[in-house]
Scaffold this active site. Sequence first.
Site, mmCIF file in Angstrom:
data_model
loop_
_atom_site.group_PDB
_atom_site.id
_atom_site.type_symbol
_atom_site.label_atom_id
_atom_site.label_comp_id
_atom_site.label_asym_id
_atom_site.label_seq_id
_atom_site.Cartn_x
_atom_site.Cartn_y
_atom_site.Cartn_z
ATOM 1 N N LYS A 1 71.008 -26.544 -84.805
ATOM 2 C CA LYS A 1 70.605 -27.036 -83.028
ATOM 3 C C LYS A 1 71.227 -27.944 -83.300
ATOM 4 O O LYS A 1 71.340 -28.581 -81.409
ATOM 5 C CB LYS A 1 69.308 -26.591 -83.317
ATOM 6 C CG LYS A 1 68.245 -26.780 -82.003
ATOM 7 C CD LYS A 1 66.345 -27.263 -82.242
ATOM 8 C CE LYS A 1 66.201 -27.860 -80.900
ATOM 9 N NZ LYS A 1 64.115 -27.710 -80.828
ATOM 10 N N ILE B 1 66.075 -33.875 -85.826
ATOM 11 C CA ILE B 1 67.169 -34.575 -84.833
ATOM 12 C C ILE B 1 66.539 -33.987 -83.394
ATOM 13 O O ILE B 1 67.678 -34.965 -82.681
ATOM 14 C CB ILE B 1 69.034 -33.691 -85.428
ATOM 15 C CG1 ILE B 1 69.348 -34.740 -85.235
ATOM 16 C CG2 ILE B 1 68.279 -32.125 -84.925
ATOM 17 C CD1 ILE B 1 70.905 -34.137 -86.414
ATOM 18 N N LYS C 1 62.617 -28.955 -78.080
ATOM 19 C CA LYS C 1 61.817 -27.990 -78.183
ATOM 20 C C LYS C 1 62.303 -26.236 -77.297
ATOM 21 O O LYS C 1 61.922 -25.130 -77.613
ATOM 22 C CB LYS C 1 60.620 -27.329 -78.410
ATOM 23 C CG LYS C 1 60.175 -28.287 -79.810
ATOM 24 C CD LYS C 1 60.505 -28.015 -81.161
ATOM 25 C CE LYS C 1 60.090 -29.415 -82.025
ATOM 26 N NZ LYS C 1 60.584 -29.583 -83.614
#
Length: 492
Positions: A111, A236, A380
């Site tokens: 990600k 992160i 997210k």
Amino acid sequence: MTEFEEKLRQQHEDSMHRELEALLATANKAEAEVSRKDFDGFKNLFHRFLQVKGPSVDWAKINRPPEESIQPYDKIKAKGLPENITACLNKLVVVKLNGGLGTSMGCKGPKSLISVRNENTFLDLTVQQIEHLNKTFNADVPLVLMNSFNTDEDTKKILQKYTHHRVKIHTFNQSRYPRINKESLLPIAKSMAVNGENTEAWYPPGHGDIYASFCNSGVLDKLLAEGREYIFVSNIDNLGATVDLFILHHLMSQPADKRCEFVMEVTDKTRADVKGGTLIQYEDHLRLLEIAQVPKAHVDEFKSVTKFKIFNTNNLWISLPAIKRLQEKNSMDLEIIVNPKTLDGGLNVIQLETAVGAAIKSFKNAMGVNVPRSRFLPVKTSSDLLLVMSNLYSLDAGSLTMSKKREFPTTPHVKLGSSFTKVQDFLTRFENIPDMLELDHLTVSGDVTFGKNVSLKGTVIIIANHGDRIDIPAGAMLENKIVSGNLRILDH
């Protein structure tokens, strides 16, 4: 536990140990050595999982934390900074949790390698922030990445591009644990391989694993030998988690016998954060309470913004010597999070996980600091991505700050529909990111695209029904508008 239950538990444990040994036999020597350490941690977790039944907290014993245990950020900021903040910085290590994949945003690989702003990835921004800190204060703050077996290889390839940056980067891997069949309570893995039929057989066991894997890796000892005293840990993908000099100074200025070993940054709950873990007082200790630990009858109470006013941002400041001490004594008792999953083939498995913040109860003089919401800016979903890519934020040396041109400090509420879930789809639907400085609320659903230089203000709701498509034309200004039906602008 009845005698029968005890026998059954012992059987499960014996079977598990046999299966794990059989798996280790399929690995080469070096791999088996690492995996044996991982499996020791897993056996301990599995043993505790078999012991525990039902919620791990007694609701009647839960109290609000005493006033002094959660300090307002302004009080800590009011202390100011010492002349020599460099000395404090040289005792700090920044740790980023880098174990997650970008799958929920439709991306392959780690990600942290998704572009979030001006072609910069999460990792780029992190390196820029720390490099800026090191240059500004002539300091030497290293970056440590906790990778997982899912992200390690790709991350290491990318790290080569930072060799000439003024930041030392270390990595270590969190453990690799076997997913277990919900019925048989045995591993579903056939061998130690992570590919082929075994792709779904393994998982990284949550960020609570940081303590054991950090110690096992040797990186923690190396940093202690350099005279490092605290780590600042964060996810992160939380773009608000930058090194805060005031909290750092607060930690360093305590007398040695009253040293605070653990600070959890918390912030005020809004309706969007009802599932976030909260701090409670439990049997004379500060403790993190996660929604998974709450008895069903009390879930609504847990979600209420009135009783539990704050939630954990997962920005944590932790004493390195204390981690070493607790790890050696094996006295970190992290609550088990049982995470049920259904695999692609329909098989039901469980993952045993732990959370890094749950260790707060084991550390001395632990406290919470109630920080501004700006220190919690997680990405997210593509809705979050739209916010951080927009003109609501300005980027300076890797740090995002709310634009001075926005008149109120809250971020707009953005809900993009399923057509925007994957980053690639999201990017093709915007010619460029709209002006959102005066936006309060945006809901977009269905097949919608945005032309260049669109401006969104107030509350804007755009809904394309099934089979319809809405193209918001270039230069459009939508203020307090609901757009629905079918709107196509065709060139002729």
